[in-house]
Design a protein around this motif. Structure first.
Motif, PDB file in Angstrom:
ATOM      1  N   VAL A   1       0.839  -1.211   0.000  1.00  0.00           N
ATOM      2  CA  VAL A   1       0.000   0.000   0.000  1.00  0.00           C
ATOM      3  C   VAL A   1       0.868   1.253   0.000  1.00  0.00           C
ATOM      4  O   VAL A   1       0.600   2.220  -0.714  1.00  0.00           O
ATOM      5  CB  VAL A   1      -0.959  -0.004   1.213  1.00  0.00           C
ATOM      6  N   ILE A   2       1.926   1.230   0.807  1.00  0.00           N
ATOM      7  CA  ILE A   2       2.856   2.365   0.869  1.00  0.00           C
ATOM      8  C   ILE A   2       3.478   2.607  -0.501  1.00  0.00           C
ATOM      9  O   ILE A   2       3.521   3.741  -1.003  1.00  0.00           O
ATOM     10  CB  ILE A   2       3.970   2.110   1.904  1.00  0.00           C
ATOM     11  N   TYR A   3       3.963   1.546  -1.120  1.00  0.00           N
ATOM     12  CA  TYR A   3       4.596   1.691  -2.438  1.00  0.00           C
ATOM     13  C   TYR A   3       3.602   2.232  -3.466  1.00  0.00           C
ATOM     14  O   TYR A   3       3.937   3.114  -4.261  1.00  0.00           O
ATOM     15  CB  TYR A   3       5.164   0.355  -2.898  1.00  0.00           C
ATOM     16  N   ASN A   4       2.393   1.714  -3.446  1.00  0.00           N
ATOM     17  CA  ASN A   4       1.391   2.179  -4.409  1.00  0.00           C
ATOM     18  C   ASN A   4       1.045   3.645  -4.189  1.00  0.00           C
ATOM     19  O   ASN A   4       0.854   4.402  -5.150  1.00  0.00           O
ATOM     20  CB  ASN A   4       0.132   1.315  -4.315  1.00  0.00           C
TER      21      ASN A   4
ATOM     22  N   ALA B   1       1.674   9.330  -5.975  1.00  0.00           N
ATOM     23  CA  ALA B   1       2.128  10.700  -5.696  1.00  0.00           C
ATOM     24  C   ALA B   1       3.179  11.153  -6.702  1.00  0.00           C
ATOM     25  O   ALA B   1       3.138  12.284  -7.200  1.00  0.00           O
ATOM     26  CB  ALA B   1       2.686  10.789  -4.274  1.00  0.00           C
ATOM     27  N   MET B   2       4.126  10.274  -7.021  1.00  0.00           N
ATOM     28  CA  MET B   2       5.162  10.644  -7.991  1.00  0.00           C
ATOM     29  C   MET B   2       4.576  10.822  -9.389  1.00  0.00           C
ATOM     30  O   MET B   2       5.087  11.607 -10.190  1.00  0.00           O
ATOM     31  CB  MET B   2       6.263   9.586  -8.018  1.00  0.00           C
ATOM     32  N   GLY B   3       3.498  10.113  -9.666  1.00  0.00           N
ATOM     33  CA  GLY B   3       2.814  10.305 -10.946  1.00  0.00           C
ATOM     34  C   GLY B   3       2.178  11.674 -11.034  1.00  0.00           C
ATOM     35  O   GLY B   3       2.312  12.370 -12.053  1.00  0.00           O
ATOM     36  N   ARG B   4       1.504  12.083  -9.949  1.00  0.00           N
ATOM     37  CA  ARG B   4       0.884  13.412  -9.952  1.00  0.00           C
ATOM     38  C   ARG B   4       1.928  14.517  -9.940  1.00  0.00           C
ATOM     39  O   ARG B   4       1.670  15.628 -10.396  1.00  0.00           O
ATOM     40  CB  ARG B   4      -0.068  13.547  -8.759  1.00  0.00           C
ATOM     41  N   ALA B   5       3.108  14.197  -9.415  1.00  0.00           N
ATOM     42  CA  ALA B   5       4.197  15.178  -9.400  1.00  0.00           C
ATOM     43  C   ALA B   5       4.915  15.261 -10.742  1.00  0.00           C
ATOM     44  O   ALA B   5       5.794  16.103 -10.920  1.00  0.00           O
ATOM     45  CB  ALA B   5       5.202  14.814  -8.314  1.00  0.00           C
ATOM     46  N   LYS B   6       4.561  14.366 -11.661  1.00  0.00           N
ATOM     47  CA  LYS B   6       5.246  14.253 -12.959  1.00  0.00           C
ATOM     48  C   LYS B   6       6.741  14.010 -12.757  1.00  0.00           C
ATOM     49  O   LYS B   6       7.597  14.657 -13.343  1.00  0.00           O
ATOM     50  CB  LYS B   6       5.001  15.503 -13.819  1.00  0.00           C
ATOM     51  N   ARG B   7       7.013  13.026 -11.866  1.00  0.00           N
ATOM     52  CA  ARG B   7       8.394  12.613 -11.612  1.00  0.00           C
ATOM     53  C   ARG B   7       8.530  11.131 -11.955  1.00  0.00           C
ATOM     54  O   ARG B   7       8.668  10.271 -11.068  1.00  0.00           O
ATOM     55  CB  ARG B   7       8.772  12.847 -10.152  1.00  0.00           C
TER      56      ARG B   7
ATOM     57  N   ALA C   1      -1.514   0.449 -12.394  1.00  0.00           N
ATOM     58  CA  ALA C   1      -2.329   1.628 -12.724  1.00  0.00           C
ATOM     59  C   ALA C   1      -1.593   2.914 -12.354  1.00  0.00           C
ATOM     60  O   ALA C   1      -1.584   3.881 -13.132  1.00  0.00           O
ATOM     61  CB  ALA C   1      -3.673   1.556 -12.001  1.00  0.00           C
ATOM     62  N   ALA C   2      -0.943   2.925 -11.174  1.00  0.00           N
ATOM     63  CA  ALA C   2      -0.188   4.110 -10.747  1.00  0.00           C
ATOM     64  C   ALA C   2       0.992   4.367 -11.682  1.00  0.00           C
ATOM     65  O   ALA C   2       1.271   5.514 -12.059  1.00  0.00           O
ATOM     66  CB  ALA C   2       0.292   3.935  -9.308  1.00  0.00           C
ATOM     67  N   LEU C   3       1.688   3.307 -12.066  1.00  0.00           N
ATOM     68  CA  LEU C   3       2.818   3.453 -12.993  1.00  0.00           C
ATOM     69  C   LEU C   3       2.349   3.972 -14.355  1.00  0.00           C
ATOM     70  O   LEU C   3       2.976   4.856 -14.948  1.00  0.00           O
ATOM     71  CB  LEU C   3       3.520   2.106 -13.182  1.00  0.00           C
ATOM     72  N   LEU C   4       1.249   3.405 -14.841  1.00  0.00           N
ATOM     73  CA  LEU C   4       0.735   3.815 -16.149  1.00  0.00           C
ATOM     74  C   LEU C   4       0.359   5.289 -16.147  1.00  0.00           C
ATOM     75  O   LEU C   4       0.698   6.038 -17.069  1.00  0.00           O
ATOM     76  CB  LEU C   4      -0.470   2.943 -16.514  1.00  0.00           C
ATOM     77  N   ARG C   5      -0.318   5.722 -15.065  1.00  0.00           N
ATOM     78  CA  ARG C   5      -0.690   7.145 -14.973  1.00  0.00           C
ATOM     79  C   ARG C   5       0.558   8.027 -14.894  1.00  0.00           C
ATOM     80  O   ARG C   5       0.613   9.094 -15.504  1.00  0.00           O
ATOM     81  CB  ARG C   5      -1.587   7.370 -13.758  1.00  0.00           C
TER      82      ARG C   5
END
Length: 703
Positions: free
Chosen positions: A320-323, A328-334, A358-362
């Motif tokens: 859960v922490i990793y996801n 968060a890094m996806g929304r940060a565009k990092r 899904a998080a990686l794809l976004r």
């Protein structure tokens, strides 16, 4: 095999007859005389099973006194070993072949506990009526003890029947601490995430004069957490002092999560600071919330700090922490940090799940990491993980933005072959991809498919269609689509008008009036500027004033697009003076910044981000500025350069650098592409001076 009857840690061994006698009568008995000391080594622990002496029938209570009652003396008081063991009156050996062994197993507390669990299971599945629940509980008899009630309630999952069971127990017995029964009933509601019933039961508890304890509040707070009611958790937490309850560190840690979810960020981080100081144990859910709170506030460095602090105190991140971090890094565009975290996750033995992918794809799609996004997509497909329509739309929108037309078509076909239904955004992305490629028939086919699926065209789809028709110079289709937009009651926005303006830059001069009329209906102010541009010839103070007012009034996200298109239109119509006036307006309004730079060693022209017409106009102005410098006897620097950028248009094989290279050759300009600096065209002071002087002489001869 051997069985134990136990209520203390000591064991005596008896023969079969002694066991039977001890169970059938209160008479004392002795071990048979033997000629050698008692040996226990032959009884390996693996051959022993333990049975607790206790009252067995569900009709009889299991009071604590039963465990401490006057048990039958089984030891010889003359034998010190037996005396020592008999003081506890606890463990006796039972021959497994004894006919009473099976009866003793049934009478053990383990067996009774199993029967109580079965009662709870029956309550879970019966009708939620008082008669049905009470009938099941009557098997317990009239003398029910608190322990039975706790076991049954603790094993229940049906919140409605748990309330009826609680009512039954309250009517049948007197308990020393009634709050315990309330607490185990609240745990049933927590299992079911039923915060409404939990609140009602808490109110009943207060009304009956029962004082809640720490367990009551911690159960209610955790119920509110898992029921996604953080505000209620905060409300309960703040009530604790009024009931004389002091939160422990577990409750405090839970409240970091609750305050964070409730939006009280300051309180969440205040408690977190205290947690770090006092070294509380913080669960992974709370760490996940802290990371999420930082992410929602845009403090993406804070997300990483919490993650590092977590590792520093020895707390191990879970999936859960990793996801949460990946999101968060996806929304940060990092995306580079998303890659690093994903690698750490794999190194620590965690396998990615659907949420991970899904998080990686976004993350990769938002940052336009096309190849990485496609790799994640393909890995999901290989593992049989289905994408939902949102993820399909995310990757298709990325493909549209970066010009991955072939990949988008493949993904669109995969979507249609899956169980996922495309929505209007799916069709919009595909129409955009075909439109930008100038594939009219394909764009129209997708548009018709969308209409057959029951979706009405929106402004984005119609904008894409107009762009497509403009690209292939189908002016009448542009006008028809514009009229359709108005018929649907859609109000043209600034982006739509910008698209019409862009189409005008690709339209033959003889058809410009058709589009000018559309623009005037869509945006009277823009239409007036276009009309002045087309009708007043090259150079007009009125045009300059109206263009300034237009560019000053529109949104910042469309200023450069409008200015680029107006300059392109001027260049296409050979109105160089108006193009220069518009470029000057763009510089004045800071639509264009840092186009030129000068240092003692180099003068540079930066054209990246400009349309072709705007770039040619900027080059014209720059050459004039250098000519004026020569006329004023100013020294040119040793090096002069033009930076066009090294990219190409996403839907074209040509970029600005390719077009400019050809244009510079036409001008016979001494600028040559730098072999070690992509996108740079350089020349020396001597070559530039010679060329500028020859241009000046040619212009004089021509004049």
């Amino acid at each position: 095999m051997a069985f134990y009857l136990c209520s203390s840690p000591f064991t005596l061994f008896h023969d079969r007859l002694s066991l039977c006698n001890s169970l059938s009568s209160p008479r004392k008995f002795r071990l048979r005389n033997v000629n050698h000391p008692l040996k226990l080594s032959f009884l390996s622990p693996k051959f022993r099973t333990t049975l607790h002496i206790s009252n067995v029938s569900l009709q009889d209570p299991i009071a604590q006194e039963a465990h401490n009652s006057n048990a039958t003396e089984v030891a010889n008081p003359q034998n010190p070993v037996e005396k020592s063991s008999s003081s506890s009156k606890s463990y006796i050996w039972v021959n497994p072949s004894s006919p009473r062994a099976s009866q003793l197993r049934r009478k053990s507390y383990d067996s009774r506990y199993t029967n109580l669990v079965r009662v709870a299971e029956s309550l879970n599945s019966c009708n939620p009526t008082e008669d049905d629940v009470f009938n099941i509980l009557r098997v317990l008899g009239d003398k029910i003890v608190e322990q039975d009630a706790v076991v049954i309630l603790n094993n229940m999952l049906n919140p409605e029947n748990a309330l009826l069971a609680l009512k039954f127990f309250q009517s049948k017995m007197k308990v020393k601490r009634e709050v315990i029964l309330y607490n185990v009933t609240l745990k049933v509601f927590r299992k079911c995430k039923d915060m409404d019933r939990a609140e009602k039961l808490f109110t009943e508890l207060i009304d009956r004069g029962v004082k809640p304890d720490n367990v009551t509040f911690s159960t209610l707070i955790s119920c509110a957490r898992i029921a996604s009611s953080p505000d209620k958790a905060v409300e309960l937490f703040e009530k604790m002092p009024s009931f004389g309850c002091d939160p422990d560190e577990v409750t405090f840690s839970a409240m970091i999560d609750a305050y964070g979810r409730a939006g009280n960020v300051d309180m969440a981080f205040s408690l977190y600071d205290r947690a770090r100081t006092e070294k509380w144990r913080i669960d992974p859910v709370t760490f996940s919330t802290l990371i999420k709170v930082h992410g929602q506030s845009g403090n993406f460095d804070g997300c990483l700090n919490v993650y590092e602090e977590m590792k520093a105190i020895g707390a191990k991140p879970n999936l859960v922490i990793y996801n949460t971090l990946l999101d968060a890094m996806g929304r940060a565009k990092r995306p580079w940090q998303a890659k690093k975290i994903y690698q750490e996750m794999n190194d620590n033995g965690f396998s990615p799940n659907w949420i991970t992918y899904a998080a990686l794809l976004r993350a990769f799609c938002r940052a336009r990491y096309g190849d990485d996004a496609l790799n994640v997509y393909r890995e999901m497909k290989e593992k049989g993980l289905e994408l939902n329509v949102i993820l399909y739309n995310t990757i298709l929108a990325m493909c549209a933005d970066i010009g991955y037309a072939g990949e988008a078509i493949e993904i669109f076909e995969d979507l249609k072959n899956s169980s996922t239904e495309p929505d209007s955004w799916t069709f919009s992305s595909m129409i955009t991809i075909y439109s930008c490629s100038g594939k009219v028939s394909e764009a129209e086919a997708v548009f018709n498919e969308m209409m057959e699926a029951g979706f009405e065209p929106n402004i984005f789809i119609l904008t894409s269609l107009i762009q497509c028709y403009g690209k292939v110079k189908h002016t009448d289709d542009v006008v028809r689509t514009f009229n359709r937009l108005l018929e649907l009651g859609i109000t043209p926005d600034e982006r739509f008008c910008g698209c019409l303006l862009n189409v005008m830059t690709q339209t033959p001069e003889e058809e410009l009036s058709k589009l000018s009329h559309c623009i005037e209906r869509a945006s009277p102010k823009l239409g007036h500027v276009v009309k002045l541009l087309l009708e007043e010839g090259d150079g007009s103070e009125n045009f300059k004033r109206e263009a300034f007012e237009l560019l000053h009034s529109i949104g910042s996200d469309v200023k450069k697009a409008y200015c680029n298109c107006l300059i392109d239109l001027c260049v296409n119509l050979n109105m160089l003076q108006k193009a220069c006036e518009l470029l000057e307006l763009g510089l004045t309004l800071e639509i264009y910044t840092d186009i030129q730079s000068r240092s003692p060693t180099q003068w540079s022209l930066y054209l990246k981000g400009l349309s072709l017409g705007a770039a040619l106009t900027a080059l014209h102005v720059w050459i004039n500025d250098m000519s004026k410098a020569l006329e004023s006897a100013d020294e040119l620097p040793p090096l002069l350069g033009i930076n066009t950028g090294h990219g190409k248009h996403k839907y074209s094989v040509k970029g600005l650098a390719t077009v400019f290279e050809s244009h510079l050759k036409e001008l016979n300009a001494p600028f040559h592409e730098a072999p070690d600096q992509v996108g740079w065209f350089l020349t020396t002071k001597a070559a530039a001076k010679s060329w500028l002087e020859s241009r000046s002489s040619s212009e004089l001869v021509t004049a």
